[in-house]
Every structure is written in structure tokens, then in C-alpha cells.
Design a protein around this motif. Structure first.
Motif, PDB file in Angstrom:
ATOM      1  N   PRO A 183       6.171  -3.722 -12.832  1.00  0.00           N
ATOM      2  CA  PRO A 183       6.595  -4.729 -11.842  1.00  0.00           C
ATOM      3  C   PRO A 183       6.023  -4.480 -10.443  1.00  0.00           C
ATOM      4  CG  PRO A 183       8.480  -3.984 -13.108  1.00  0.00           C
ATOM      5  CD  PRO A 183       7.326  -3.096 -13.479  1.00  0.00           C
ATOM      6  N   PHE A 184       6.008  -3.217 -10.007  1.00  0.00           N
ATOM      7  CA  PHE A 184       5.451  -2.956  -8.678  1.00  0.00           C
ATOM      8  C   PHE A 184       3.983  -3.344  -8.625  1.00  0.00           C
ATOM      9  CE2 PHE A 184       2.845  -0.519  -5.819  1.00  0.00           C
ATOM     10  CZ  PHE A 184       3.398  -0.903  -4.616  1.00  0.00           C
ATOM     11  N   THR A 238       0.824  -1.214   0.000  1.00  0.00           N
ATOM     12  CA  THR A 238       0.000   0.000   0.000  1.00  0.00           C
ATOM     13  C   THR A 238       0.858   1.264   0.000  1.00  0.00           C
ATOM     14  OG1 THR A 238      -0.244  -0.159   2.410  1.00  0.00           O
ATOM     15  CG2 THR A 238      -1.988  -1.117   1.047  1.00  0.00           C
ATOM     16  N   TYR A 239       1.762   1.393   0.957  1.00  0.00           N
ATOM     17  CA  TYR A 239       2.620   2.583   0.966  1.00  0.00           C
ATOM     18  C   TYR A 239       3.607   2.558  -0.200  1.00  0.00           C
ATOM     19  CZ  TYR A 239       0.808   3.890   5.527  1.00  0.00           C
ATOM     20  OH  TYR A 239      -0.005   4.271   6.571  1.00  0.00           O
ATOM     21  N   GLY A 240       3.921   1.357  -0.658  1.00  0.00           N
ATOM     22  CA  GLY A 240       4.804   1.223  -1.824  1.00  0.00           C
ATOM     23  C   GLY A 240       4.225   1.855  -3.072  1.00  0.00           C
ATOM     24  N   SER A 275       8.262   2.950 -16.561  1.00  0.00           N
ATOM     25  CA  SER A 275       7.080   2.075 -16.691  1.00  0.00           C
ATOM     26  C   SER A 275       7.447   0.594 -16.657  1.00  0.00           C
ATOM     27  CB  SER A 275       6.278   2.425 -17.944  1.00  0.00           C
ATOM     28  OG  SER A 275       5.562   3.617 -17.715  1.00  0.00           O
ATOM     29  N   PRO A 276       8.406   0.125 -17.474  1.00  0.00           N
ATOM     30  CA  PRO A 276       8.738  -1.307 -17.405  1.00  0.00           C
ATOM     31  C   PRO A 276       9.622  -1.671 -16.215  1.00  0.00           C
ATOM     32  CG  PRO A 276      10.086  -0.257 -19.071  1.00  0.00           C
ATOM     33  CD  PRO A 276       9.104   0.793 -18.571  1.00  0.00           C
ATOM     34  N   LEU A 277      10.285  -0.679 -15.627  1.00  0.00           N
ATOM     35  CA  LEU A 277      11.204  -0.947 -14.521  1.00  0.00           C
ATOM     36  C   LEU A 277      10.558  -0.804 -13.145  1.00  0.00           C
ATOM     37  CD1 LEU A 277      14.336   0.966 -15.873  1.00  0.00           C
ATOM     38  CD2 LEU A 277      13.844  -1.498 -16.005  1.00  0.00           C
ATOM     39  N   VAL A 278       9.536   0.041 -13.027  1.00  0.00           N
ATOM     40  CA  VAL A 278       8.919   0.333 -11.729  1.00  0.00           C
ATOM     41  C   VAL A 278       7.406   0.112 -11.758  1.00  0.00           C
ATOM     42  CG1 VAL A 278       8.525   2.125  -9.972  1.00  0.00           C
ATOM     43  CG2 VAL A 278      10.734   2.001 -11.156  1.00  0.00           C
ATOM     44  N   VAL A 279       6.716   0.790 -12.677  1.00  0.00           N
ATOM     45  CA  VAL A 279       5.249   0.812 -12.658  1.00  0.00           C
ATOM     46  C   VAL A 279       4.653  -0.585 -12.786  1.00  0.00           C
ATOM     47  CG1 VAL A 279       3.181   1.673 -13.828  1.00  0.00           C
ATOM     48  CG2 VAL A 279       5.169   3.176 -13.545  1.00  0.00           C
ATOM     49  N   GLY A 309      -5.102   1.577 -11.752  1.00  0.00           N
ATOM     50  CA  GLY A 309      -4.898   2.684 -12.690  1.00  0.00           C
ATOM     51  C   GLY A 309      -3.425   2.978 -12.898  1.00  0.00           C
ATOM     52  N   PHE A 310      -2.657   2.954 -11.821  1.00  0.00           N
ATOM     53  CA  PHE A 310      -1.212   3.180 -11.911  1.00  0.00           C
ATOM     54  C   PHE A 310      -0.573   2.112 -12.789  1.00  0.00           C
ATOM     55  CE2 PHE A 310       3.066   2.396  -9.950  1.00  0.00           C
ATOM     56  CZ  PHE A 310       3.667   3.585 -10.350  1.00  0.00           C
TER      57      PHE A 310
END
Length: 176
Positions: free
Chosen positions: A128-129, A11-13, A122-126, A97-98
Motif C-alpha cells: 500500500p505505501f 520520500t521520507y515515508g 507486506s500487504p499492510l505496509v509495503v 524494489g521495496f
């Protein structure tokens, strides 16, 4: 790791992952638009002129204010998620949405055949997270099912939040 700890990271992530991603957009956004709108205009003559004028009119101050407005939205979603152990529909909608807006950035980069603001993280963070967080919520038994309607709703919420953030920023920019 306990379920509640995992859910807190999920959640906080969201806010942390969003901050990393939007730092890229903040660093590249307005300058990229100034440099690329003339080329995009030529390449995509079917796009209405009002879209190009709106894109050209966004300056660094307005963009930074829009990011601040979006920070409040994502921060509130993250807190709602943390308070409910990840069960909050608001949080899960923001997470979806993110995550769904990541492939939109990748599609934009493909269309322009180059790097666009947001296409690096986007491929490195959005993505995968989002996949990781959804997996944590699924294992904890709190992930709400989301089919095609959820995808449409997630993209709609992300788009609406972006439009609202920029509208608020445009209204506030002359005051700052």
C-alpha cells in the motif's frame, strides 16, 4: 497539501515504511529460520544444501547488522528522493524494489503455507505505501515510467541490496 509536502511524505515515508516492515523481519527472521529450515529441507529437497547452510548460519547479531546496512541504503535513497522532490532515480529505484519485494514475501508465505518473516507487513505496509507513494509522484509529474524492465531492475536492486547487506554483516559480525 502542496506537491512538495506530498513528495516529502512519499520520500521520507519510504524509510518509515521500510522500518516498520524490517522490524517484523528483525523480530521473526533468525528464529523462524532456525525453526523452519529442517522442515523446508524435507519439503524442498531440490534446493541446494549451500542455501540451507547459509540460512541456518544467520544469527540474530548478523541479521541485525544486515538490517542496519539496509537502513543506510534505504535512508540514503529517501534523502535523495526528498532533496530532488521525488525525482531521484536512486530513490524511485529503491521505492520500486521495496514495493516489488512485498509480493515476494507473500509468495514465500504461500509456498510454505504459513506466516514468514515479512509476510504480515507486506500487504499492510509495503504494497500500500508503494502504491500510494508512486501515485503521489505520478500526480506531481515526477514518476519515471517503469515497464517490465523496471520491474526486473527493481527486483534486482532489492535482491542485490539484500545480498550486499548480509555480506557486509557477515564480515562485521565477528567484530561486534
Amino acid at each position: 497539501m502542496t506537491t512538495s509536502r506530498s513528495n516529502s511524505l512519499a520520500t521520507y515515508g519510504l524509510f518509515l515504511a521500510w522500518a516498520v516492515h524490517d522490524a517484523e523481519e528483525l523480530a521473526l527472521g533468525p528464529r523462524w529460520l532456525r525453526e523452519n529450515v529442517p522442515l523446508l529441507r524435507e519439503r524442498f529437497p531440490g534446493v541446494p544444501e549451500t542455501v540451507w547452510k547459509a540460512a541456518e548460519s544467520v544469527d540474530e547479531r548478523e541479521f541485525a547488522l544486515a538490517v542496519g546496512v539496509m537502513a543506510a541504503f534505504v535512508g540514503a535513497a529517501s534523502v535523495a528522493g526528498a532533496r530532488t522532490g521525488g525525482r531521484s532515480a536512486f530513490y524511485q529505484g529503491a521505492l520500486n524494489g521495496f514495493g516489488l519485494h512485498g509480493p515476494v514475501h507473500l509468495a514465500q508465505a504461500a509456498v510454505v503455507r504459513g506466516v514468514t518473516p515479512g509476510s504480515v507487513t507486506s500487504p499492510l505496509v509495503v504494497v500500500p505505501f508503494t502504491l500510494w507513494a508512486r501515485g503521489r509522484l505520478r500526480r506531481a509529474g515526477v514518476l519515471r515510467p517503469s515497464g517490465a524492465g523496471g520491474v526486473v531492475a527493481g527486483l534486482g536492486v532489492a535482491a542485490a541490496a539484500t545480498v550486499v547487506a548480509h555480506a557486509v554483516a557477515r564480515r562485521l559480525a565477528p567484530r561486534f
